[in-house]
Write a protein that holds these residues in place. Sequence first.
Motif, short mmCIF file in Angstrom:
data_model
loop_
_atom_site.label_atom_id
_atom_site.label_comp_id
_atom_site.label_asym_id
_atom_site.label_seq_id
_atom_site.Cartn_x
_atom_site.Cartn_y
_atom_site.Cartn_z
N ALA A 109 19.90 19.48 -0.23
CA ALA A 109 18.84 18.57 -1.02
C ALA A 109 19.40 18.37 -2.55
N ARG A 110 19.96 19.46 -2.89
CA ARG A 110 20.32 19.35 -4.51
C ARG A 110 21.45 18.35 -4.69
N ARG A 111 22.30 18.24 -3.86
CA ARG A 111 23.18 17.23 -3.73
C ARG A 111 22.80 15.93 -3.23
N ALA A 112 21.79 15.61 -2.48
CA ALA A 112 21.39 14.41 -1.87
C ALA A 112 20.91 13.36 -3.11
N ARG A 113 21.49 12.15 -3.05
CA ARG A 113 21.13 10.99 -3.59
C ARG A 113 20.29 10.06 -2.99
N VAL A 114 18.93 10.34 -3.40
CA VAL A 114 17.84 9.51 -2.93
C VAL A 114 17.84 7.93 -3.20
N PRO A 115 17.73 6.87 -2.25
CA PRO A 115 17.61 5.64 -2.62
C PRO A 115 16.75 5.46 -3.84
N GLN A 116 17.10 4.93 -4.69
CA GLN A 116 16.31 4.71 -6.01
C GLN A 116 15.04 3.88 -5.77
N ALA A 117 14.91 2.92 -4.92
CA ALA A 117 13.60 1.98 -4.65
C ALA A 117 12.84 2.76 -3.58
N LEU A 118 13.35 3.85 -3.14
CA LEU A 118 12.44 4.57 -1.96
C LEU A 118 11.04 4.49 -2.23
N MET A 119 10.14 4.28 -1.76
CA MET A 119 8.69 4.12 -1.87
C MET A 119 8.01 3.36 -2.96
N GLN A 120 8.95 2.67 -3.37
CA GLN A 120 8.36 1.75 -4.51
C GLN A 120 8.24 0.02 -3.99
N PRO A 121 6.91 -0.14 -4.03
CA PRO A 121 6.64 -1.69 -3.47
C PRO A 121 7.51 -2.67 -4.34
N TYR A 122 7.69 -3.57 -3.52
CA TYR A 122 8.77 -4.84 -4.17
C TYR A 122 7.76 -6.04 -4.16
N ARG A 123 7.67 -6.53 -5.46
CA ARG A 123 6.87 -7.91 -5.87
C ARG A 123 8.13 -8.96 -6.25
N ARG A 124 8.06 -9.91 -5.74
CA ARG A 124 9.25 -10.90 -6.31
C ARG A 124 8.74 -11.39 -7.67
N LEU B 259 1.11 -1.17 0.06
CA LEU B 259 -0.06 0.03 -0.04
C LEU B 259 0.86 1.15 0.04
N SER B 260 0.32 2.35 -0.27
CA SER B 260 1.15 3.56 -0.19
C SER B 260 1.53 3.96 0.91
N GLN B 261 2.99 4.09 0.91
CA GLN B 261 3.78 4.46 2.21
C GLN B 261 3.45 5.67 2.72
N HIS B 262 3.09 6.80 1.98
CA HIS B 262 2.65 8.01 2.53
C HIS B 262 1.31 7.87 3.36
N VAL B 263 0.27 7.28 2.71
CA VAL B 263 -0.88 6.96 3.49
C VAL B 263 -0.65 6.29 4.78
N SER B 264 -0.13 5.00 4.60
CA SER B 264 0.14 4.15 5.70
C SER B 264 0.95 4.96 6.88
N GLY B 265 1.95 5.61 6.54
CA GLY B 265 2.68 6.46 7.50
C GLY B 265 1.93 7.32 8.29
N LEU B 266 1.09 8.28 7.51
CA LEU B 266 0.00 9.16 8.03
C LEU B 266 -1.05 8.59 9.21
N GLY B 267 -1.39 7.54 8.48
CA GLY B 267 -2.42 6.45 9.30
C GLY B 267 -1.85 6.09 10.67
N VAL B 268 -0.63 5.66 10.66
CA VAL B 268 0.17 5.12 11.82
C VAL B 268 0.31 6.59 13.04
N THR B 269 0.82 7.72 12.23
CA THR B 269 0.93 8.79 12.92
C THR B 269 -0.41 9.19 13.67
N LEU B 270 -1.71 9.36 12.86
CA LEU B 270 -2.91 9.65 13.70
C LEU B 270 -3.16 8.50 14.60
#
Length: 313
Positions: free
Chosen positions: A295-310, A92-103
């Motif tokens: 942030a301009r020089r930050a290198r974001v992990p490429q699979a961040l927020m991408q669901p993984y399916r084998r 599921l969406s990591q944004h929505v899940s995280g906000l749900g956990v916070t609330l």
Amino acid sequence: MSVVFDILASAGLWAAILRIATPLIFGTLGALLCERAGVLNLGIEGIMTFGAMIGWLAVFHGAELWTGVLVAAISGALFGVLHSLLTVTLGLSQHVSGLGVTLFASSFSYYVFRLVVPVAGTPPTVMPFQPIDIPALSSLPFIGPAFFTQTAPTYLAVVVALIMAYIIFRTPVGLAIRMTGENPHAAEAQGVNPMKVRYGAVIVGSALMAVGGAFLTLSAFNSFFPTMVQGRGWICIALVVFASWRPGRALFGALLFAFFDAFQLRLQTVVEGVPYQIFLMTPYILSIFALALMARRARVPQALMQPYRRGER
């Protein structure tokens, strides 16, 4: 200028910087670990709040202080399991899940607190961690009272940052975490189970977040109130980007924000005629400016927020 120099020359300022930075260090390291494995955890604000409440509650009912910290860590780990179930297993969406956990965690904290402590003028208190005097070091002029009269959790936060830096960049476990955050399919081809790695990173990271919250009630203060985290979780999310997902820089970023915060608190007492709200917002403005530069020089992990399916690419 003399006022600024007097503030900077005060050992109390530097001691306060370490205290203010401690929950940020725990929270930032926890969020960093999650994101290194490819999972954004926006539940940090609620997890820190619940960790603060449950740690205090355990000590209030007779547990030792370190037991309270452990209880907070376990509670954070459980929220990590929940977030992992929603984002890693179900995708599921990591944004929505995280906000749900916070609330959920924030509301549940207040609910449990009010069950234990009905409406009262003054919340009950506990005996918090006391500063530790380190032989030979604590008695040094300026340096001693500034850096070596902290409570045990503060020293623990610095040690955890160093250990995490070593693990992420010098061990096979850290390599597996970084591979999972960059390309989980490549990690799987090397015999790594990305699902287990993400579960482990989110669980441990959430435990660290909760320990950061427990510091507030068991060391910085001696009681709990529902709004005490005051946005520190969101600051930690920003500090991860500022740090470019590196624990050493995360430690520096937490100390930098704490410096801005401690400095403005002291400016309020010596500068007259300026609304205190100006001082309160200064650390956040400076942090946004620093974040924009880094942030301009930050290198974001490429699979961040991408669901993984084998088997899927």
